[in-house]
Design a protein around this motif. Structure first.
Motif, PDB file in Angstrom:
ATOM      1  N   TYR A 263       0.831  -1.191   0.000  1.00  0.00           N
ATOM      2  CA  TYR A 263       0.000   0.000   0.000  1.00  0.00           C
ATOM      3  C   TYR A 263       0.876   1.256   0.000  1.00  0.00           C
ATOM      4  O   TYR A 263       1.969   1.270   0.579  1.00  0.00           O
ATOM      5  N   PHE A 265      -0.036   5.286   0.845  1.00  0.00           N
ATOM      6  CA  PHE A 265      -1.040   6.278   1.211  1.00  0.00           C
ATOM      7  C   PHE A 265      -0.452   7.677   1.138  1.00  0.00           C
ATOM      8  O   PHE A 265       0.707   7.907   1.509  1.00  0.00           O
ATOM      9  N   ALA A 284      -4.660   6.894  -2.261  1.00  0.00           N
ATOM     10  CA  ALA A 284      -4.188   5.538  -1.924  1.00  0.00           C
ATOM     11  C   ALA A 284      -3.859   4.790  -3.204  1.00  0.00           C
ATOM     12  O   ALA A 284      -4.593   4.873  -4.202  1.00  0.00           O
TER      13      ALA A 284
END
Length: 348
Positions: A263, A265, A284
């Motif tokens: 991920y 962000f 994101a």
């Protein structure tokens, strides 16, 4: 662990049940040098005739009593429909045999506890065929979780969908959820606290062919399990969501893979305008960091059977022994009660 280690080099095994999975069990047992298959038992003449043709080296019998009475038989592989697991497993343990039983261990937690106590009293191996636990792809997934590759685990999504062999004696929960629940038990050191399960019976009245279950686990983890015999596309997939990434696992043998996602962000909004954060979003991204799809050609089922033999011969503490699988049965039983009660929350 199960008394003195054996000196014999070969374990004499009998198989009870010669249907689709029984043939797979038999085929894989015959690959193991430490195993000699003495019998296959099935009440249906058509199945017995087919086994004689496919496996002429194996003696075929109609009644399980003949197997239980033979002192040469040291272990039984019980590969019958789920509702017929408990009684032959109990009789085998009482006859002093080691037992390999297709999942689920039994159709109730109390029956499973009785089988476990009998195996412990007689110092016999009780082993449940939780095949996926012997898949090197799933073991890689476990390794990555334990390494912290995705950070703290927060959620698990499991889907086992498709069309094919639809059972008539038990629903999709009892047939498919043992896979997903045993995988959860194997991957994460947290117990299930509660189950909410609901489903529909489209094909046979009173026998759910679609179920969904929401599990609350220790450690603040949630899990969702979707099972269906009425889905046009087949999958046996698992997605583990962590705070820093995710891991995806596809368990179908010819399509096995593990994917690590990372991920990314952006910054959280710093202003409040008209009472809400502005801008009202957090950017994101997900990045596919690595994919593994080469796990060799050894079937997880063969590895599972080898683990059973290892438990008999060497006292190996393998992950699908009855003492571990009983926890899966406890959750299965709670989910079955929730289904019966229309989706009520049942504590485990």
């Amino acid at each position: 662990m199960f008394g003195p280690k054996r000196r014999n080099k070969v374990v004499n095994v009998a198989v009870v049940g010669g249907g689709y999975w029984g043939k797979n069990i038999l085929r894989n047992l015959l690959k193991i040098p430490e195993v000699r298959v003495l019998y296959l038992c099935d009440p249906y003449k058509g199945v017995r005739d087919e086994i004689k043709h496919l496996f002429p080296m194996v003696q075929v019998v109609e009644e399980v009593e003949e197997i239980l009475a033979d002192p040469q038989v040291e272990a039984l592989a019980i590969v019958t429909p789920p509702s017929l697991h408990y009684l032959p497993a109990k009789r085998a343990l009482l006859a002093g045999k080691h037992v390999f039983v297709e999942k689920p261990l039994a159709m109730s937690y109390e029956e499973g506890r009785e089988l476990l106590k009998l195996s412990q009293k007689g110092e016999k191996v009780l082993f449940v065929d939780e095949t996926f636990l012997y898949d090197p792809a799933l073991r890689l997934l476990k390794e990555k979780i334990e390494e912290g590759a995705i950070g703290r685990v927060r959620h698990v999504l499991s889907e086992r969908l498709g069309m094919g062999r639809i059972r008539c004696d038990s629903n999709v929960w009892w047939n498919s959820a043992p896979h997903d629940l045993s995988i959860l038990r194997f991957l994460l050191p947290y117990k299930v606290r509660s189950v909410i399960a609901w489903g529909n019976a489209f094909i046979q009245q009173g026998i759910e062919d679609v179920t969904m279950a929401l599990l609350e686990m220790e450690g603040g983890i949630s899990a969702f399990i979707h099972l269906s015999w009425c889905h046009p596309q087949s999958t046996a997939s698992l997605t583990v969501i962590g705070e820093e990434g995710a891991l995806f696992y596809e368990g179908r043998f010819q399509k096995r893979k593990v994917v690590l996602y990372r991920y990314k962000f952006g910054e959280k909004p710093k202003e409040i305008i008209w009472g809400i954060p502005s801008p009202n979003l957090i950017p994101a991204q997900v990045i596919e960091e690595k994919t593994w799809n080469d796990f060799g050609q050894v079937e997880p089922l063969q590895a599972s059977l080898e683990a059973f033999i290892g438990a008999i011969e060497k006292g190996l503490d393998v992950p699908s022994l009855g003492k571990y699988s009983i926890e899966t049965l406890k959750v299965l039983d709670a989910g079955a009660r929730s289904l019966k009660e229309g989706g009520s929350k049942v504590l485990v």
